[in-house]
Scaffold this motif. Structure first.
Motif, PDB file in Angstrom:
ATOM      1  N   UNK A 111       0.983  -1.064  -0.095  1.00 48.35           N
ATOM      2  CA  UNK A 111       0.083   0.098   0.062  1.00 48.35           C
ATOM      3  C   UNK A 111       0.950   1.278  -0.153  1.00 48.35           C
ATOM      4  N   UNK A 112       1.964   1.248   0.879  1.00 53.33           N
ATOM      5  CA  UNK A 112       2.763   2.283   0.706  1.00 53.33           C
ATOM      6  C   UNK A 112       3.521   2.462  -0.292  1.00 53.33           C
ATOM      7  N   UNK A 113       3.926   1.410  -1.130  1.00 52.80           N
ATOM      8  CA  UNK A 113       4.614   1.439  -2.281  1.00 52.80           C
ATOM      9  C   UNK A 113       3.613   1.993  -3.397  1.00 52.80           C
ATOM     10  N   UNK A 114       2.023   1.803  -3.373  1.00 57.31           N
ATOM     11  CA  UNK A 114       1.196   2.349  -4.277  1.00 57.31           C
ATOM     12  C   UNK A 114       1.106   3.650  -3.980  1.00 57.31           C
ATOM     13  N   UNK A 138      10.204   7.991  -0.837  1.00 55.56           N
ATOM     14  CA  UNK A 138       8.968   7.906  -0.138  1.00 55.56           C
ATOM     15  C   UNK A 138       8.373   6.617   0.415  1.00 55.56           C
ATOM     16  N   UNK A 139       8.786   5.665  -0.295  1.00 53.19           N
ATOM     17  CA  UNK A 139       8.203   4.175  -0.030  1.00 53.19           C
ATOM     18  C   UNK A 139       8.784   3.849   1.418  1.00 53.19           C
ATOM     19  N   UNK A 140      10.150   4.337   1.602  1.00 52.13           N
ATOM     20  CA  UNK A 140      10.923   3.622   2.654  1.00 52.13           C
ATOM     21  C   UNK A 140      10.464   4.680   3.837  1.00 52.13           C
ATOM     22  N   UNK A 231      20.425   2.903  -2.699  1.00 57.57           N
ATOM     23  CA  UNK A 231      20.690   4.158  -1.937  1.00 57.57           C
ATOM     24  C   UNK A 231      19.509   5.017  -1.380  1.00 57.57           C
ATOM     25  N   UNK A 232      18.766   5.276  -2.426  1.00 59.50           N
ATOM     26  CA  UNK A 232      17.679   6.143  -1.943  1.00 59.50           C
ATOM     27  C   UNK A 232      16.578   5.446  -0.846  1.00 59.50           C
ATOM     28  N   UNK A 233      16.523   4.201  -0.986  1.00 55.57           N
ATOM     29  CA  UNK A 233      15.771   3.545   0.069  1.00 55.57           C
ATOM     30  C   UNK A 233      16.277   3.768   1.346  1.00 55.57           C
ATOM     31  N   UNK A 234      17.500   3.692   1.642  1.00 51.07           N
ATOM     32  CA  UNK A 234      18.507   3.993   2.808  1.00 51.07           C
ATOM     33  C   UNK A 234      18.237   5.595   3.373  1.00 51.07           C
ATOM     34  N   UNK A 235      18.041   6.329   2.503  1.00 45.32           N
ATOM     35  CA  UNK A 235      17.905   7.931   3.028  1.00 45.32           C
ATOM     36  C   UNK A 235      16.252   8.022   3.215  1.00 45.32           C
ATOM     37  N   UNK A 242      12.117  13.030  10.341  1.00 42.35           N
ATOM     38  CA  UNK A 242      11.529  14.236  10.095  1.00 42.35           C
ATOM     39  C   UNK A 242       9.893  14.201   9.838  1.00 42.35           C
ATOM     40  N   UNK A 243       9.267  14.880  10.436  1.00 41.06           N
ATOM     41  CA  UNK A 243       7.772  14.919  10.401  1.00 41.06           C
ATOM     42  C   UNK A 243       7.232  15.072   9.043  1.00 41.06           C
ATOM     43  N   UNK A 244       7.769  15.978   8.183  1.00 40.52           N
ATOM     44  CA  UNK A 244       6.922  16.090   6.731  1.00 40.52           C
ATOM     45  C   UNK A 244       7.829  15.579   5.687  1.00 40.52           C
ATOM     46  N   UNK A 245       7.150  14.878   4.929  1.00 45.93           N
ATOM     47  CA  UNK A 245       7.736  14.066   3.854  1.00 45.93           C
ATOM     48  C   UNK A 245       8.670  14.864   2.954  1.00 45.93           C
ATOM     49  N   UNK A 246       8.010  16.184   2.494  1.00 45.94           N
ATOM     50  CA  UNK A 246       8.549  17.034   1.733  1.00 45.94           C
ATOM     51  C   UNK A 246       9.930  17.634   2.276  1.00 45.94           C
ATOM     52  N   UNK A 247       9.789  18.045   3.631  1.00 46.21           N
ATOM     53  CA  UNK A 247      11.133  18.600   4.267  1.00 46.21           C
ATOM     54  C   UNK A 247      11.957  17.626   4.396  1.00 46.21           C
TER      55      UNK A 247
END
Length: 278
Positions: A111-114, A138-140, A231-235, A242-247
């Motif tokens: 669901x998070x992947x979607x 974002x998935x991670x 790499x991007x999964x890890x970060x 951090x509370x906000x995904x965009x931040x």
């Protein structure tokens, strides 16, 4: 098992029967004589367990809308198993199960992947590489922020997503070998599919463990897309505090790989040394 049989799954039918019949001349230490004219092959506990997990995976996670008329044609059963292995989805699911994830947890992560896919598509319509980088981040991030999953379980699933692709050919080759083995015992094509597929599923964790044992092998096995995603999964997991995904994405962006053509040798080394691929 009734529900699975209604779905006309070949694997479910084999599980329901629990055994297949061989000609009397077939000889193997895994077969038991049931009469003077025939020999019955009993599925092992390991094969049954693998096939039962596969049925649960189909029920909860697999989208079978692409099947012809929603039905599994008898003659296409081999092709269905091939299709599952070639897509890599069942490979990553079985690796996840071996590493402690439940079907329910896999479903939450799907669901998070979607959600990550849809959000990335909205944010970055015209840049496929940046869209992919954000999707994995974002998935991670989302999985790590779920108290029922956290960083550890999210890492298992998102890491094995790449392994599902890496191990496709190994799995297909092994499946063919096991089909040939059971056919040589005397099982026909349909009868051989269940135990061959069960053996293949059970082999997957060993395939993963043995695939990469050194940095030189890592460079041969992994490609730029794998390294970029790991790499991007890890970060995504690292910046989940951090509370906000965009931040969080803004903070992580200097460390992310934003396109496959930007992957460097140092990125291969970083992912390997950090064990971000395991």
């Amino acid at each position: 098992m009734v529900k699975a049989m209604i779905k006309t799954s070949t694997v479910a039918l084999i599980l329901a029967l629990g055994s297949t019949t061989l000609p009397a001349h077939a000889e193997n230490n895994e077969v038991v004589v049931s009469s003077e004219s025939e020999i019955t092959y009993e599925l092992t506990k390991e094969q049954k367990k693998a096939l039962e997990f596969y049925e649960a995976y189909l029920e909860e996670l697999q989208d079978d809308s692409s099947e012809d008329d929603g039905k599994l044609r008898l003659l296409a059963a081999y092709d269905k198993n091939q299709k599952e292995l070639r897509q890599g989805n069942v490979i990553e699911a079985f690796l996840n199960e071996d590493e402690g994830l439940t079907i329910s947890q896999m479903s939450r992560l799907k669901d998070y992947a979607d959600e990550a896919r849809d959000t990335a598509a909205k944010y970055y319509k015209n840049d496929s590489m940046l869209r992919d980088a954000y999707r994995h981040f974002l998935w991670n991030y989302l999985g790590a922020n779920d108290s029922r999953l956290g960083q550890t379980k999210t890492r298992v699933a998102t890491t094995n997503h790449e392994w599902g692709l890496i191990l496709r050919q190994d799995a297909l080759d092994y499946y063919d070998q096991r089909l040939e083995y059971y056919t040589d015992l005397g099982l026909n094509g349909l009868e051989a599919m269940g135990p061959a597929f069960g053996d293949t599923l059970n082999r997957l964790p060993r395939m993963k463990r043995n695939k990469i044992t050194s940095y030189s092998e890592f460079k041969q096995v992994a490609d730029d897309s794998n390294v970029m995603d790991w790499n991007n999964n890890y970060y995504g997991r690292y910046y989940s505090y951090i509370g906000d995904k965009d931040d969080a994405f803004k903070q992580a962006k200097p460390f992310l790989i934003l396109a496959e053509n930007k992957v460097k040798t140092s990125d291969y080394r970083k992912v390997y040394d950090g064990n971000w691929y395991k």
